[in-house]
Scaffold this active site. Structure first.
Site, mmCIF file in Angstrom:
data_model
loop_
_atom_site.group_PDB
_atom_site.id
_atom_site.type_symbol
_atom_site.label_atom_id
_atom_site.label_comp_id
_atom_site.label_asym_id
_atom_site.label_seq_id
_atom_site.Cartn_x
_atom_site.Cartn_y
_atom_site.Cartn_z
ATOM 1 C CB SER A 82 -0.948 0.013 1.204
ATOM 2 O OG SER A 82 -0.227 -0.145 2.409
ATOM 3 C CG ASP A 114 -3.260 5.977 6.499
ATOM 4 O OD1 ASP A 114 -2.114 5.691 6.895
ATOM 5 O OD2 ASP A 114 -3.763 5.447 5.487
ATOM 6 C CG HIS A 172 -0.383 4.057 4.288
ATOM 7 N ND1 HIS A 172 -1.650 3.707 4.688
ATOM 8 C CD2 HIS A 172 0.175 2.952 3.753
ATOM 9 C CE1 HIS A 172 -1.862 2.426 4.406
ATOM 10 N NE2 HIS A 172 -0.765 1.942 3.834
#
Length: 373
Positions: A41, A338, A341
């Site tokens: 991600s 977040d 990340h």
């Protein structure tokens, strides 16, 4: 009047010719080529949008600062650009690497590169199973095999091979999920930890990665960037669930990352000796991110602990970023977007160190130098 028009036309043709020569020279230097991005991600540009998965970022306010989409979410797990996006821009690639699963990942669009990364993906096939669907590295390489055949069709076998080997960069940013969403996963991983020591699990990771990188080499990859695992014990999620203070990190998670990173460095050396013509560049993301976390004020941040977008606990680190999340206004002042990340502001600092930095963070050459090899 006729002579003036002729002169103007000649001038235009001269400019076009010069432009063509400059571009052609740039192409021969390998200054513009494809960027093939593999990983999780941290660099997913939207592949998970096309999967039935619990790991998605195509919901606001993700992408709120991503200019190319007008601030709309694209599936990137950050408020703006990923590290891969920024590096591509700085290297002069005119378009972002298109997500492999996107409908437009066909034809000439792939000449600038393809992104295979997937939120929740890992080196091990079992990694990320909690999300139901995700693309592990084995599947990502299967997909590149399809792309490789498309290059032969687009350019012809000889030119395609030259384009892939000489002018293209393969970046692999993966491994964090193998710890966070596999070995360290609460409840689901207890059996694994009882049956397999950390050393044995890291052995499995490295053996898998060795085979995966060798497979890419056999598909003509030659310029590799290997990102190590960052300080995963310092992300807001880990700090929140372990009820740590602002300047504390989870020791076990960081210790596992450090152990793996030592082995990854050894693998870089091993493969450089075993695979003729290949260059393996080691990106020391762990030290780079730890520097940002430790000395965040020096880089203009006001916090390296609290997520800008999230909910739950002291560091907004439990519930992922989504429409009902609290969101900070000073997004460029947060190291973390977040619970997991980095923000675009942090990604920018990381990317520029990898592009132009010293061997402290990127070795044996930086990415700008790798492009010109």
């Amino acid at each position: 009047m006729a002579s003036a028009k002729s002169w103007s036309l000649a001038l235009v043709l001269l400019c076009i010719s010069l432009s063509y020569l400059v571009n052609a020279a740039g192409d021969n230097n390998g200054s513009i080529g494809a960027s093939f991005i593999f990983g999780d991600s941290l660099v997913d540009a939207g592949n998970n949008n096309y999967l039935q998965t619990l790991s998605k970022a195509n919901i606001p306010p993700n992408g709120i600062d991503f200019k190319a989409s007008g601030g709309n979410p694209t599936g990137r797990y950050t408020n703006g650009r990923t590290i891969g996006d920024i590096i591509g821009e700085e290297l002069g690639v005119p378009n972002y690497a298109v997500p492999y699963l996107a409908p437009n990942s066909t034809g000439k669009a792939i000449l600038y590169g393809v992104n295979y990364a997937s939120g929740g993906g890992g080196i091990m096939n079992a990694t990320g199973r909690i999300f139901v669907n995700r693309l592990g590295l084995d599947i990502q390489i299967d997909f590149f095999n399809n792309t490789r055949k498309q290059f032969d069709q687009l350019l012809g076998p000889s030119k395609a091979k030259d384009y892939i080997t000489r002018r293209s960069i393969f970046s692999v940013t993966i491994g964090a999920n193998d710890f966070l969403n596999n070995y360290l996963l609460p409840v689901l991983s207890i059996a694994t930890r009882i049956s397999e020591s950390p050393d044995a699990f890291i052995d499995d990771m490295i053996n898998n990665l060795r085979n995966q990188l060798t497979r890419l080499y056999q598909l003509d990859a030659r310029k590799f960037v290997l990102g190590n695992v960052g300080p995963i014990g310092c992300v807001p999620y880990q700090k929140t669930i372990n009820q740590l203070n602002e300047n504390e990190c989870v020791d076990l998670a960081n210790k596992l990352a450090t152990q793996y990173n030592v082995r990854l460095k050894d693998l870089q050396t091993e493969l450089t000796g075993k695979l003729p013509g290949a260059t393996f560049v080691y990106a020391n993301v762990y030290d780079l991110v730890m520097e940002l976390i430790t000395n965040y004020e020096k880089y203009g941040f006001t916090t390296a602990s609290k997520a800008c977008c999230g909910n739950g606990g002291q560091f907004a680190g439990i519930i992922p970023c989504g429409p009902t999340s609290s969101m900070c206004q000073d997004r460029d002042k947060h190291v973390f977007w977040d619970p997991y990340h980095p923000s675009e502001a942090a990604n920018l600092i990381i990317a520029r160190q990898l592009l132009y930095g010293s061997t402290r963070y990127i070795s044996p050459v930086n990415l700008k130098q790798l492009r010109s090899l």
